[in-house]
Scaffold this active site. Structure first.
Site, short mmCIF file in Angstrom:
data_model
loop_
_atom_site.label_atom_id
_atom_site.label_comp_id
_atom_site.label_asym_id
_atom_site.label_seq_id
_atom_site.Cartn_x
_atom_site.Cartn_y
_atom_site.Cartn_z
N GLU A 66 0.86 -1.21 0.10
CA GLU A 66 -0.04 0.00 -0.04
C GLU A 66 0.69 1.22 -0.01
OE1 GLU A 66 -1.91 -2.91 2.78
OE2 GLU A 66 -0.05 -2.51 2.04
N CYS A 91 -2.41 -3.84 7.33
CA CYS A 91 -1.85 -4.20 8.74
C CYS A 91 -2.51 -2.99 9.58
CB CYS A 91 -0.47 -4.25 8.70
SG CYS A 91 0.62 -2.89 8.37
N CYS A 100 -0.31 0.18 7.78
CA CYS A 100 -0.81 0.64 6.55
C CYS A 100 -2.26 1.12 6.69
CB CYS A 100 -0.75 -0.63 5.40
SG CYS A 100 0.81 -1.01 4.83
N THR A 213 21.36 -38.98 1.82
CA THR A 213 21.40 -38.12 0.86
C THR A 213 22.53 -37.17 1.16
OG1 THR A 213 18.92 -38.23 0.23
CG2 THR A 213 20.25 -36.30 -0.61
N ASP A 217 25.25 -37.99 -1.76
CA ASP A 217 25.15 -36.58 -3.09
C ASP A 217 25.95 -35.53 -2.57
OD1 ASP A 217 23.52 -38.32 -4.00
OD2 ASP A 217 21.55 -37.25 -3.83
N LEU A 221 22.77 -27.65 -1.88
CA LEU A 221 21.34 -27.04 -1.54
C LEU A 221 21.42 -25.54 -1.58
CD1 LEU A 221 20.48 -29.28 1.65
CD2 LEU A 221 20.18 -29.96 -0.77
N ARG A 224 21.86 -21.94 -7.80
CA ARG A 224 22.88 -21.52 -8.76
C ARG A 224 22.35 -21.46 -10.17
NH1 ARG A 224 24.14 -26.26 -6.03
NH2 ARG A 224 24.03 -27.55 -8.00
N GLY A 301 16.43 -38.02 1.34
CA GLY A 301 16.18 -39.18 0.19
C GLY A 301 14.62 -39.91 0.58
#
Length: 342
Positions: A66, A91, A100, A213, A217, A221, A224, A301
């Protein structure tokens, strides 16, 4: 006796309200991934059937939608007597910015149109009451369902006191997450889905994996292959098997570890809890709620995904199937609907 306006006029007004509210939501959606812990909000100010100002909430701490719209009024225009459209109730409390609803009252608007009331206990109808008390006409519920969908993370967080949870995985054509006895990471996603995956990461507040995992792996996380913020990283390490040289502990972004062990983890906040059964799920959701983490994407996983799935602790499932890969056995994906009931 006051004559009622013709039905054609009322329908025309309803259509206008929908049109301008949809524009609010268009604006609001641009903030996805940037406004946490605040909701997605857009605002349009209309006078003499013409948009004279619009804005959206871009980041927590910056002006609300707003105020952004007031700050971008067309030169020479004032908001007095205008109609303000906003997808979420303005709000009524002091936070990082003033209320607001007070600014709306001071601008002497004639009407305010809202899609959804705010479930945050600090607001929850107070903004609407303040505007009505000031003599402003308030219309509620325009595009209510679209507004619920737009802010489903925010609403789930406040109503259920937990993050909005997305289960995500990639699977082979025969429904396996990984083949039997996989010695390392097995790539199922293609380049297009990898970019999509990173876009999803940028949209959510946190991302979670289990210890297997994390070890097999060694994922970063982070984001990119898309533009946006990297989510808070979370790992479940029930037995304390994660080594300090994993990319989870590179210090590049916030990391939370849930574990029953007394192990030290570098560059991470550790939440220690009993993990003899799946009771850690309730501890996890409570901890994330206390940290204002509104959404969570669970990437694996198999055991971790099944824990959330079996507990009914998910709001969305996003499953990608690579039809060119067949494992013939291995780690089965959780049951889901994908080209039919699987």
């Amino acid at each position: 006796m006051i004559k009622k306006p013709p039905l054609s006029y009322l329908r025309q007004m309803e259509n206008r309200d929908v049109y301008y509210m949809q524009r609010c939501m268009q604006l609001a959606a641009q903030g996805l991934g940037y406004t946490y812990p605040n909701p997605l909000v857009g605002c349009v100010i209309v006078k003499n059937d013409r948009i004279i100002g619009e804005g959206w909430h871009q980041k927590a701490g910056l002006p609300h939608a707003e105020i952004d719209a007031f700050n971008h009024l067309v030169d020479g225009e004032t908001a007095e007597g205008a109609t303000l459209y906003v997808n979420l109730e303005p709000c009524a409390h002091y936070g990082r910015t003033p209320p607001c609803s007070e600014r709306i009252v001071s601008e002497k608007l004639a009407r305010v149109v809202i899609a959804n009331t705010d479930p945050n206990p600090q607001v929850a109808g107070r903004g609407i009451a303040r505007m009505k008390d000031a003599g402003i006409e308030v219309t509620e519920g325009v595009c209510r369902e679209e507004g619920e969908q737009l802010n489903r993370r925010f609403f789930t967080f406040h109503r259920q006191q937990r993050p909005y949870i997305i289960l995500k995985w990639a699977e082979s054509a025969d429904g396996f997450l990984a083949p039997k006895n996989a010695a390392g990471q097995v790539r199922i996603s293609d380049d297009h889905h990898r970019r999509q995956n990173h876009r999803w990461r940028a949209e959510e507040a946190a991302i979670l994996v289990g210890s297997n995992t994390a070890v097999v792996d060694n994922p970063q996380l982070n984001v990119r292959y898309w533009t946006g913020n990297s989510p808070t990283r979370i790992a479940i390490d029930r037995k304390g098997i994660l080594s300090s040289d994993l990319q989870l502990f590179d210090g590049q972004q916030k990391t939370l570890i849930f574990t029953a062990s007394d192990k030290h983890y570098p560059n991470a906040e550790v939440i220690r809890c009993e993990m003899n059964d799946w009771s850690w799920l309730s501890i996890l959701t409570k901890s994330l709620y206390e940290r204002d983490i509104q959404s969570l994407i669970v990437e694996g996983g198999g055991e971790t995904l099944r824990a959330f799935y079996n507990a009914g602790l998910h709001d969305e499932i996003r499953a990608y199937r690579n039809e060119s890969i067949v494992f013939g056995g291995g780690v089965k994906s959780p049951p889901h609907f994908f080209n039919g009931d699987k």
